[in-house]
Design a protein around this motif. Structure first.
Motif, mmCIF file in Angstrom:
data_model
loop_
_atom_site.group_PDB
_atom_site.id
_atom_site.type_symbol
_atom_site.label_atom_id
_atom_site.label_comp_id
_atom_site.label_asym_id
_atom_site.label_seq_id
_atom_site.Cartn_x
_atom_site.Cartn_y
_atom_site.Cartn_z
ATOM 1 N N GLN A 183 0.837 -1.201 0.000
ATOM 2 C CA GLN A 183 0.000 0.000 0.000
ATOM 3 C C GLN A 183 0.872 1.251 0.000
ATOM 4 O O GLN A 183 0.605 2.199 -0.751
ATOM 5 C CB GLN A 183 -0.929 -0.003 1.207
ATOM 6 N N ALA A 184 1.913 1.256 0.846
ATOM 7 C CA ALA A 184 2.810 2.401 0.873
ATOM 8 C C ALA A 184 3.518 2.574 -0.466
ATOM 9 O O ALA A 184 3.689 3.692 -0.957
ATOM 10 C CB ALA A 184 3.838 2.239 1.994
ATOM 11 N N TYR A 185 3.917 1.442 -1.083
ATOM 12 C CA TYR A 185 4.572 1.513 -2.386
ATOM 13 C C TYR A 185 3.628 2.100 -3.442
ATOM 14 O O TYR A 185 4.030 2.921 -4.271
ATOM 15 C CB TYR A 185 5.024 0.118 -2.815
ATOM 16 N N THR A 186 2.357 1.703 -3.365
ATOM 17 C CA THR A 186 1.370 2.240 -4.305
ATOM 18 C C THR A 186 1.196 3.742 -4.110
ATOM 19 O O THR A 186 1.177 4.516 -5.076
ATOM 20 C CB THR A 186 0.015 1.530 -4.113
ATOM 21 N N PHE A 187 1.071 4.169 -2.848
ATOM 22 C CA PHE A 187 0.922 5.600 -2.570
ATOM 23 C C PHE A 187 2.156 6.365 -3.040
ATOM 24 O O PHE A 187 2.054 7.459 -3.623
ATOM 25 C CB PHE A 187 0.720 5.829 -1.083
ATOM 26 N N LEU A 188 3.332 5.780 -2.763
ATOM 27 C CA LEU A 188 4.570 6.448 -3.145
ATOM 28 C C LEU A 188 4.669 6.558 -4.668
ATOM 29 O O LEU A 188 5.045 7.615 -5.203
ATOM 30 C CB LEU A 188 5.751 5.667 -2.588
ATOM 31 N N SER A 189 4.333 5.475 -5.380
ATOM 32 C CA SER A 189 4.357 5.506 -6.845
ATOM 33 C C SER A 189 3.373 6.535 -7.383
ATOM 34 O O SER A 189 3.653 7.220 -8.375
ATOM 35 C CB SER A 189 4.020 4.119 -7.403
ATOM 36 N N TYR A 190 2.229 6.640 -6.715
ATOM 37 C CA TYR A 190 1.234 7.634 -7.141
ATOM 38 C C TYR A 190 1.810 9.046 -7.011
ATOM 39 O O TYR A 190 1.651 9.882 -7.913
ATOM 40 C CB TYR A 190 -0.034 7.506 -6.304
ATOM 41 N N LYS A 191 2.486 9.323 -5.875
ATOM 42 C CA LYS A 191 3.081 10.650 -5.686
ATOM 43 C C LYS A 191 4.127 10.918 -6.763
ATOM 44 O O LYS A 191 4.167 12.012 -7.346
ATOM 45 C CB LYS A 191 3.724 10.741 -4.301
ATOM 46 N N VAL A 192 4.970 9.913 -7.024
ATOM 47 C CA VAL A 192 6.026 10.085 -8.035
ATOM 48 C C VAL A 192 5.408 10.331 -9.411
ATOM 49 O O VAL A 192 5.807 11.259 -10.134
ATOM 50 C CB VAL A 192 6.929 8.836 -8.048
ATOM 51 N N ASN A 193 4.415 9.519 -9.790
ATOM 52 C CA ASN A 193 3.802 9.673 -11.112
ATOM 53 C C ASN A 193 3.060 10.996 -11.236
ATOM 54 O O ASN A 193 2.985 11.577 -12.324
ATOM 55 C CB ASN A 193 2.851 8.504 -11.380
ATOM 56 N N THR A 194 2.487 11.473 -10.112
ATOM 57 C CA THR A 194 1.810 12.764 -10.144
ATOM 58 C C THR A 194 2.800 13.875 -10.476
ATOM 59 O O THR A 194 2.512 14.764 -11.295
ATOM 60 C CB THR A 194 1.139 13.054 -8.790
ATOM 61 N N LEU A 195 3.978 13.825 -9.854
ATOM 62 C CA LEU A 195 5.000 14.836 -10.151
ATOM 63 C C LEU A 195 5.463 14.727 -11.609
ATOM 64 O O LEU A 195 5.657 15.743 -12.288
ATOM 65 C CB LEU A 195 6.182 14.679 -9.208
ATOM 66 N N ILE A 196 5.641 13.493 -12.091
ATOM 67 C CA ILE A 196 6.118 13.317 -13.466
ATOM 68 C C ILE A 196 5.067 13.816 -14.469
ATOM 69 O O ILE A 196 5.389 14.486 -15.456
ATOM 70 C CB ILE A 196 6.461 11.840 -13.718
ATOM 71 N N LYS A 197 3.788 13.509 -14.204
ATOM 72 C CA LYS A 197 2.730 13.985 -15.093
ATOM 73 C C LYS A 197 2.663 15.510 -15.087
ATOM 74 O O LYS A 197 2.432 16.144 -16.128
ATOM 75 C CB LYS A 197 1.389 13.384 -14.689
ATOM 76 N N ALA A 198 2.843 16.104 -13.908
ATOM 77 C CA ALA A 198 2.851 17.564 -13.831
ATOM 78 C C ALA A 198 4.019 18.139 -14.632
ATOM 79 O O ALA A 198 3.883 19.152 -15.332
ATOM 80 C CB ALA A 198 2.932 18.020 -12.373
ATOM 81 N N SER A 199 5.189 17.461 -14.568
ATOM 82 C CA SER A 199 6.341 17.934 -15.342
ATOM 83 C C SER A 199 6.090 17.791 -16.850
ATOM 84 O O SER A 199 6.571 18.598 -17.642
ATOM 85 C CB SER A 199 7.593 17.157 -14.935
ATOM 86 N N ASP A 200 5.320 16.757 -17.253
ATOM 87 C CA ASP A 200 4.963 16.605 -18.673
ATOM 88 C C ASP A 200 4.143 17.792 -19.155
ATOM 89 O O ASP A 200 4.359 18.315 -20.256
ATOM 90 C CB ASP A 200 4.162 15.319 -18.880
ATOM 91 N N VAL A 201 3.181 18.201 -18.325
ATOM 92 C CA VAL A 201 2.326 19.320 -18.713
ATOM 93 C C VAL A 201 3.158 20.593 -18.881
ATOM 94 O O VAL A 201 2.988 21.349 -19.838
ATOM 95 C CB VAL A 201 1.210 19.524 -17.667
#
Length: 602
Positions: free
Chosen positions: A62-80
């Motif tokens: 669960q923590a890994y999923t939350f952490l991956s979500y945070k990382v992917n959120t930052l990466i998606k924001a950087s894409d925009v």
């Protein structure tokens, strides 16, 4: 010479029943209880260890999923940010043409500030910043903008240039608080090079997205289910990015080499000796980073709990044995009397008297027999009553079944009559309404079936939107983008209509002031599942309010949330708890509802 076994048997046979019971209690309580305690301890100890590791597994994943979500959120924001045309334009302005044009630079600064601030939120992106060419007047702002020329002299910049990854990560550092009156806050930052879209070898700027370190630490703390263990993130250089408990980490003092086989062995538990102590270790590399997530649980903590369980079971065994043996002497005298009383009650039941109950305050074999007798009599009484009630209800059910067959036909015939009357009298709008309503109810009732095809569900929505457009002067545009291959798949009926109704009433009509709105329905298969999305471009809502729609709701949201929760509940009941609805919304940006169900053919 007499046979000793026969002698003992004869002696036991001639004992009073109290003596027999006392000896039997000793044999049947202490010896089996001792064996059961020993066997149970071994199994409970082994199961406890499995349970701890299973709980740790769930928390880790669960923590890994939350952490991956945070990382992917930052990466998606950087894409925009990376692909934003304005960012490209402003960062590639010619110094000679715009170096002294402070008016245009100020316009650019304000526009970029507004754009960067739009990514800022407390849960994911704490601040979005850009490293811009040093000749720009706002390069030294040191809040949303930094001097890229100065940054190019740092080791972090050289590491960023040397990296072949899409993004790089800075370890913990402090930045200015968004509230200038408060102290600086520790963050972990994502860095990404912005290349000139016309000349990709030229780096025109750098994106920096910050996430609060305390958010990462909170995720790791929730993953740590033990008192003396630790969950931490370690980067490729062996540095600790974040940790659930630094005191435990320093006491454990794990070797950085523990993470070297994270990719080789995969996320499995393994034993490891650290500093003379035994631990169970689990590691997993975090995608799109150079981090490895590690959890370490001391074996002593697992064994300590097992020893406590053993001692507790021994104490319970002795207490129960002594109390049972002591009470056996008192119970033996009343045993025969209780058996005769129970026999008397049984004879009353044989004669047809069901309103009887044998009183017993003990929990021994006779007490259990008495309870079973009482339960049996109550059950017989209930079955007799139930049989009587079922006989009365059969006729009512037959009547309701006939009515259920008649009512839909009556409704269709009435709507068909309205349709022809409207055509005869030159009122085409009423004819359209009656036809749409007839189609709507026909698809809703579906001959009593709860499962329909996706195509029927979409046709049901088309009929519903057509009726609503007649009501609201064609203000609603329906855009359906679903893979035709999915039309034949099974779906629980009436799961889209409440969502579309919410999108119209609480999204489009509240936002448009007479303008048109669009509801987009998309669908696609994904790993054995079907994902359907209902999105509108209405007013939207705060994310907290969207989450509450699937909870109990409050007074102002009860009407809007009831139908949504009903759909979510029906999906979970039909397909399982892993399926259901997920809301995404923000004020001014509309609302999107994702429906996830298993992929099944008709």
């Amino acid at each position: 010479m007499r046979n000793p076994l026969r002698t003992i048997t004869g002696w036991f046979t001639n004992l009073h029943i109290r003596g027999k019971l006392l000896i039997s209690y000793f044999i049947l309580i202490f010896l089996p209880l001792a064996l059961m305690t020993s066997f149970s301890y071994k199994n409970v100890s082994r199961d406890y260890e499995k349970q701890i590791l299973h709980s740790a597994d769930l928390s880790f994943d669960q923590a890994y999923t939350f952490l991956s979500y945070k990382v992917n959120t930052l990466i998606k924001a950087s894409d925009v940010i990376y692909f934003n045309a304005d960012v490209q334009t402003m960062l590639t302005r010619d110094k000679q043409a715009f170096g002294d044009d402070y008016v245009q630079q100020n316009i650019d600064r304000r526009k970029l500030e507004s754009f960067l601030n739009s990514f800022q939120n407390a849960e994911d992106v704490y601040r979005a910043s850009l490293y811009v060419p040093g000749w720009l007047m706002y390069a030294g702002q040191n809040f949303n903008f930094f001097d890229m020329d100065a940054f190019s002299q740092t080791g972090s910049y050289r590491a960023l240039l040397a990296s072949k990854d899409k993004v790089s990560w800075l370890p913990e550092h402090a930045i200015t608080n968004n509230n200038s009156n408060l102290d600086p806050v520790p963050v972990i930052s994502l860095l990404r090079k912005i290349r000139n879209s016309e000349q990709t070898t030229e780096i025109i700027g750098i994106i920096e997205l910050n996430i609060l370190k305390e958010l990462i630490e909170d995720i790791l703390r929730k993953a740590n289910i033990t008192n003396d263990g630790a969950v931490y993130l370690q980067n490729a250089n062996g540095a600790i990015v974040s940790c659930s408990n630094m005191d435990n980490f320093r006491r454990i003092n794990p070797n950085p080499a523990l993470t070297q086989d994270a990719q080789t062995n995969g996320p499995t538990w393994r034993n490891a000796a650290i500093g003379g102590s035994d631990y169970v270790i689990k590691t997993r590399a975090v995608e799109n980073t150079d981090w490895t997530m590690v959890t370490a649980i001391p074996m002593t903590e697992i064994l300590t709990q097992s020893i406590r369980i053993r001692d507790l079971m021994l104490v319970l065994m002795l207490v129960c044995g002594l109390i049972s043996y002591g009470l056996a002497y008192l119970i033996a005298g009343a045993t025969v009397k209780r058996i005769l009383l129970l026999k008397k009650k049984m004879r009353l039941v044989q004669e047809g008297v069901l309103n009887v109950e044998a009183q017993s305050a003990s929990r021994d074999e006779i007490g259990e027999l008495t309870d079973s007798f009482n339960h049996m009599v109550k059950r017989i009484r209930l079955l007799v009553e139930e049989q009587y009630q079922n006989g009365k209800e059969i006729k009512n059910l037959e009547l309701k079944a006939l009515q259920a067959q008649i009512n839909p036909h009556f409704l269709y015939n009435t709507l068909e009559m309205i349709n022809w009357k409207a055509i005869d009298n030159g009122v085409p709008d009423i004819a359209v309404i009656s036809q749409s309503l007839a189609k709507f109810y026909k698809l809703s009732l579906n001959k009593g079936r709860d499962i329909v095809s996706i195509e029927d569900e979409i046709n049901h929505i088309r009929a519903y939107v057509q009726i609503q457009n007649l009501r609201f002067d064609n203000k609603i545009k329906l855009d359906v983008q679903i893979d035709p291959a999915l039309y034949g798949r099974d779906v629980l009926k009436l799961i889209l209509q409440p969502l579309v109704e919410n999108a119209i009433i609480h999204g489009i009509l509240e936002a448009r002031d007479g303008k048109e709105g669009t509801i987009a329905i998309t669908g696609y298969p994904e790993m054995g599942e079907i994902v359907l999305t209902v999105a509108d471009d209405g007013v939207g809502m705060p994310s907290e309010q969207a989450e509450r729609l699937l909870a109990n709701g409050i007074a102002g949201e009860e009407v809007q949330g009831y139908g949504v929760r009903n759909v979510d509940h029906r999906i979970k009941l039909c397909y399982g708890q892993e399926y259901g609805l997920a809301y995404r919304s923000s004020p001014g940006n509309g609302t999107s509802v994702e429906i996830r169900i298993p992929d099944r053919f008709r």
